[in-house]
Design a protein around this motif. Structure first.
Motif, PDB file in Angstrom:
ATOM      1  N   MET A  17     -68.481 -19.892 -33.103  1.00  0.00           N
ATOM      2  CA  MET A  17     -67.557 -19.605 -32.007  1.00  0.00           C
ATOM      3  C   MET A  17     -66.993 -18.207 -32.165  1.00  0.00           C
ATOM      4  O   MET A  17     -66.521 -17.848 -33.243  1.00  0.00           O
ATOM      5  CB  MET A  17     -66.426 -20.641 -32.020  1.00  0.00           C
ATOM      6  N   GLU A  18     -67.047 -17.436 -31.085  1.00  0.00           N
ATOM      7  CA  GLU A  18     -66.546 -16.061 -31.136  1.00  0.00           C
ATOM      8  C   GLU A  18     -65.790 -15.732 -29.851  1.00  0.00           C
ATOM      9  O   GLU A  18     -66.179 -16.141 -28.765  1.00  0.00           O
ATOM     10  CB  GLU A  18     -67.702 -15.080 -31.328  1.00  0.00           C
ATOM     11  N   ILE A  19     -64.730 -14.972 -30.024  1.00  0.00           N
ATOM     12  CA  ILE A  19     -63.917 -14.521 -28.897  1.00  0.00           C
ATOM     13  C   ILE A  19     -63.899 -12.998 -28.905  1.00  0.00           C
ATOM     14  O   ILE A  19     -63.758 -12.386 -29.966  1.00  0.00           O
ATOM     15  CB  ILE A  19     -62.477 -15.060 -29.002  1.00  0.00           C
ATOM     16  N   ARG A  20     -64.017 -12.425 -27.733  1.00  0.00           N
ATOM     17  CA  ARG A  20     -63.895 -10.977 -27.586  1.00  0.00           C
ATOM     18  C   ARG A  20     -62.959 -10.667 -26.421  1.00  0.00           C
ATOM     19  O   ARG A  20     -62.839 -11.442 -25.487  1.00  0.00           O
ATOM     20  CB  ARG A  20     -65.249 -10.315 -27.335  1.00  0.00           C
ATOM     21  N   VAL A  21     -62.357  -9.491 -26.508  1.00  0.00           N
ATOM     22  CA  VAL A  21     -61.474  -9.010 -25.448  1.00  0.00           C
ATOM     23  C   VAL A  21     -62.288  -8.126 -24.517  1.00  0.00           C
ATOM     24  O   VAL A  21     -63.009  -7.228 -24.960  1.00  0.00           O
ATOM     25  CB  VAL A  21     -60.272  -8.246 -26.034  1.00  0.00           C
ATOM     26  N   ILE A  22     -62.169  -8.389 -23.234  1.00  0.00           N
ATOM     27  CA  ILE A  22     -62.910  -7.655 -22.211  1.00  0.00           C
ATOM     28  C   ILE A  22     -62.562  -6.169 -22.280  1.00  0.00           C
ATOM     29  O   ILE A  22     -61.393  -5.796 -22.311  1.00  0.00           O
ATOM     30  CB  ILE A  22     -62.597  -8.231 -20.812  1.00  0.00           C
TER      31      ILE A  22
END
Length: 176
Positions: free
Chosen positions: A106-111
């Motif tokens: 699971m990975e989250i990035r900021v636009i």
């Protein structure tokens, strides 16, 4: 809700089932569809959201469903793009916490700022099932459990934004 009653389909349809485009108009219909898609998903989840609406995404039942999907297969993948993570980190949003524990799947990035004006929200499971809201701050949208063409189109946009976006340092934490 559309002219027909979508509720049974939103909460029971299978990924790949020919449901056609179903209209959703409120938070509960969004949540039913999101939860059902995750429960039926097998390998991938992509979320494109401005701020991970807590009424949809910061609920224990939803968090548990994402955990199950991310753990279902060794190559399961959950990717989330959002505009601003700082308020979510401060609030202790469940998905942010979950991403810290499931960092291999699971990975989250900021636009990236070049895409920050996008005002849509979408949710794609297994490259087939789609929930799409053209206006992220409204609950009106469409759901389709078998639309690989739309899923491909949205994933293309997602991947483009993903490649230009960064992993936020405040989303990670070392556990000692």
């Amino acid at each position: 809700m559309a002219d027909i009653d979508n509720t049974p389909t939103l909460s029971r349809a299978d990924i790949g089932e020919e449901t056609g485009k179903l209209t959703i108009n409120d938070r509960q219909e969004n949540y039913q569809a999101l939860l059902n898609m995750i429960d039926k998903g097998r390998r991938s989840l992509h979320i494109y959201s401005r701020y991970l609406d807590g009424k949809l995404y910061d609920r224990q039942e939803f968090n548990s469903a994402v955990r199950r999907l991310a753990s279902r297969h060794p190559q399961s993948q959950v990717r989330i793009l959002l505009r601003d993570i700082e308020p979510l980190v401060k609030h202790g949003h469940r998905l942010i916490e979950l991403s810290r524990h499931l960092s291999s799947s699971m990975e989250i990035r900021v636009i990236h700022k070049d895409y920050a004006e996008d005002n849509e929200s979408f949710f794609i499971v297994d490259q087939r099932a789609v929930l799409h809201r053209k206006l992220a701050d409204r609950y009106e949208g469409i759901v389709n459990y078998n639309d690989p063409k739309l899923a491909h189109y949205l994933l293309h946009h997602f991947n483009e934004v993903w490649e230009h976006s960064q992993v936020p340092t405040d989303a990670r934490r070392l556990y000692l």
